[in-house]
Design an enzyme around this catalytic site. Sequence first.
Site, PDB file in Angstrom:
ATOM      1  N   HIS A  11       1.268  -1.070   0.330  1.00  0.00           N
ATOM      2  CA  HIS A  11       0.103  -0.163  -0.001  1.00  0.00           C
ATOM      3  C   HIS A  11       1.190   1.099  -0.037  1.00  0.00           C
ATOM      4  CE1 HIS A  11      -3.330   2.346   0.451  1.00  0.00           C
ATOM      5  NE2 HIS A  11      -2.512   3.215   1.872  1.00  0.00           N
ATOM      6  N   ARG A  21      -6.916  14.594   2.006  1.00  0.00           N
ATOM      7  CA  ARG A  21      -7.663  13.386   1.606  1.00  0.00           C
ATOM      8  C   ARG A  21      -7.831  12.287   2.505  1.00  0.00           C
ATOM      9  NH1 ARG A  21      -4.414   9.282   2.986  1.00  0.00           N
ATOM     10  NH2 ARG A  21      -4.045   7.090   1.836  1.00  0.00           N
TER      11      ARG A  21
END
Length: 81
Positions: A11, A21
């Site tokens: 990830h 975000r």
Amino acid sequence: MTNGRFRSVKHRVLTNGFKSRLSMIYFGGPPLSEKIVPLSSLMKGKESLYKEFTWFEYKNLTYASRLADNRLGHFERIVAS
């Protein structure tokens, strides 16, 4: 579960100062006693690359290792050449 057929990726997140975000944490998993083995539909007579292990064994190893470590390496079968 795919016996090496499909590879997982690490990830990775790139952030910047221009856009916000939103991250959400999601935890899910089988019962700790559940055995982890490749899917039989993907095996078709092939031998598993990994020893059978439980979700508990995997989670214990995960918590004791660094993110960069190969966590499945502890469960690989040694193939005689």
